[in-house]
Design a protein around this motif. Structure first.
Motif, short mmCIF file in Angstrom:
data_model
loop_
_atom_site.label_atom_id
_atom_site.label_comp_id
_atom_site.label_asym_id
_atom_site.label_seq_id
_atom_site.Cartn_x
_atom_site.Cartn_y
_atom_site.Cartn_z
N THR A 95 0.84 -1.20 0.00
CA THR A 95 0.00 0.00 0.00
C THR A 95 0.87 1.25 0.00
O THR A 95 0.61 2.20 -0.75
CB THR A 95 -0.92 0.00 1.24
OG1 THR A 95 -1.70 -1.20 1.22
CG2 THR A 95 -1.83 1.20 1.25
N TYR A 96 1.92 1.24 0.82
CA TYR A 96 2.83 2.39 0.87
C TYR A 96 3.52 2.59 -0.47
O TYR A 96 3.63 3.72 -0.96
CB TYR A 96 3.87 2.16 1.98
CG TYR A 96 4.94 3.22 2.01
CD1 TYR A 96 4.68 4.47 2.53
CD2 TYR A 96 6.22 2.95 1.52
CE1 TYR A 96 5.66 5.44 2.56
CE2 TYR A 96 7.20 3.91 1.54
CZ TYR A 96 6.92 5.16 2.07
OH TYR A 96 7.89 6.11 2.09
N HIS A 98 2.46 1.70 -3.46
CA HIS A 98 1.49 2.22 -4.44
C HIS A 98 1.25 3.71 -4.21
O HIS A 98 1.19 4.49 -5.18
CB HIS A 98 0.16 1.46 -4.35
CG HIS A 98 0.21 0.08 -4.94
ND1 HIS A 98 0.72 -0.19 -6.19
CD2 HIS A 98 -0.19 -1.12 -4.44
CE1 HIS A 98 0.64 -1.47 -6.44
NE2 HIS A 98 0.09 -2.08 -5.38
N ALA A 99 1.10 4.09 -2.94
CA ALA A 99 0.88 5.50 -2.64
C ALA A 99 2.08 6.34 -3.06
O ALA A 99 1.93 7.42 -3.66
CB ALA A 99 0.60 5.69 -1.15
N GLU A 100 3.29 5.86 -2.79
CA GLU A 100 4.50 6.59 -3.18
C GLU A 100 4.59 6.72 -4.70
O GLU A 100 4.93 7.78 -5.22
CB GLU A 100 5.75 5.88 -2.64
CG GLU A 100 6.00 6.14 -1.18
CD GLU A 100 6.30 7.59 -0.89
OE1 GLU A 100 7.15 8.19 -1.56
OE2 GLU A 100 5.67 8.13 0.03
N ARG A 101 4.30 5.63 -5.41
CA ARG A 101 4.33 5.69 -6.88
C ARG A 101 3.33 6.71 -7.39
O ARG A 101 3.62 7.48 -8.32
CB ARG A 101 4.00 4.31 -7.47
CG ARG A 101 5.20 3.46 -7.66
CD ARG A 101 4.91 2.26 -8.57
NE ARG A 101 5.77 1.18 -8.16
CZ ARG A 101 5.38 0.04 -7.62
NH1 ARG A 101 4.10 -0.19 -7.45
NH2 ARG A 101 6.24 -0.88 -7.27
N ALA A 102 2.14 6.72 -6.80
CA ALA A 102 1.12 7.67 -7.23
C ALA A 102 1.57 9.10 -6.97
O ALA A 102 1.40 9.98 -7.82
CB ALA A 102 -0.20 7.38 -6.51
N VAL A 103 2.17 9.34 -5.80
CA VAL A 103 2.64 10.69 -5.47
C VAL A 103 3.74 11.11 -6.43
O VAL A 103 3.74 12.24 -6.95
CB VAL A 103 3.12 10.74 -4.00
CG1 VAL A 103 3.90 12.01 -3.73
CG2 VAL A 103 1.94 10.64 -3.06
N LYS A 105 4.34 10.01 -9.44
CA LYS A 105 3.78 10.21 -10.78
C LYS A 105 3.04 11.55 -10.84
O LYS A 105 3.16 12.30 -11.81
CB LYS A 105 2.84 9.06 -11.13
CG LYS A 105 2.36 9.11 -12.56
CD LYS A 105 1.93 7.75 -13.00
CE LYS A 105 1.74 7.78 -14.49
NZ LYS A 105 2.31 6.64 -15.14
N LEU A 106 2.27 11.86 -9.81
CA LEU A 106 1.54 13.13 -9.76
C LEU A 106 2.51 14.31 -9.75
O LEU A 106 2.32 15.28 -10.50
CB LEU A 106 0.64 13.16 -8.53
CG LEU A 106 -0.32 14.33 -8.42
CD1 LEU A 106 -1.27 14.35 -9.61
CD2 LEU A 106 -1.08 14.25 -7.12
N GLN A 107 3.57 14.21 -8.95
CA GLN A 107 4.57 15.27 -8.93
C GLN A 107 5.22 15.43 -10.30
O GLN A 107 5.41 16.55 -10.78
CB GLN A 107 5.66 14.97 -7.89
CG GLN A 107 5.22 15.13 -6.46
CD GLN A 107 6.29 14.68 -5.49
OE1 GLN A 107 7.24 13.99 -5.86
NE2 GLN A 107 6.13 15.05 -4.22
N SER A 108 5.53 14.32 -10.93
CA SER A 108 6.14 14.36 -12.26
C SER A 108 5.20 15.03 -13.26
O SER A 108 5.63 15.86 -14.07
CB SER A 108 6.47 12.95 -12.71
OG SER A 108 6.90 12.94 -14.04
#
Length: 164
Positions: A95-96, A98-103, A105-108
């Motif tokens: 879960t962590y 996935h959340a880090e990847r999403a963050v 990707k969003l920052q990128s």
């Protein structure tokens, strides 16, 4: 001891005994009986000890089996709890991640959008400059030289007008 016959044909038995001999014989019999009783008591006592030892062995064996079974159950339960804990940790880690990847990707995407937006601003500025420069009368008297620097936070664009 003496045996006599009567006239009628009946048998008369006359027994003469020695009282000392009878007493000794009775005492001998009593000693033999007391020895037998003593031996019997000793055998019963020995048998009782053997039975008590055997019952104790059976009880200890039963307790040992019960303790081993309890130990096996405890080991299984500890292993089950450890597996549950490992599954929870793995799920939390996934879960962590996935959340880090999403963050990330969003920052990128946000950074890319900001750079693209700045690039579009500079491009519009260049188009405006080009349009005004083309409309200018002295098109042959000067040259345009441009230099562009793109960083993560901003976009720099330098334009030089060179007169030959």
């Amino acid at each position: 001891m003496g045996i006599r016959f009567c006239k009628d044909g009946h048998l008369i038995l006359i027994v003469i005994e020695d009282s000392e001999e009878i007493t000794a014989w009775k005492m001998k019999k009593q000693r033999q009986l007391s020895k037998k009783k003593k031996a019997l008591k000793e055998r019963i006592k020995a048998a009782t000890k053997i039975q008590a030892w055997w019952r104790g062995t059976l009880v200890r064996r039963t307790l040992l089996h019960a303790a081993l079974r309890a130990w096996v159950i405890q080991c299984w339960w500890r292993m089950t709890l450890d597996r549950r804990l490992q599954k929870k940790r793995r799920a939390a880690l996934i879960t962590y991640a996935h959340a880090e990847r999403a963050v990330v990707k969003l920052q990128s995407l946000v950074r890319m959008w900001r750079v693209h937006w700045r690039y579009c601003q500079v491009l519009n500025a260049i188009y405006i400059i080009q349009c005004h420069w083309q409309c200018h009368n002295c098109q042959t008297c000067a040259l345009l030289r441009g230099h562009c620097v793109v960083t993560a936070t901003h976009l720099q664009f330098h334009i030089e007008i060179i007169n030959p």
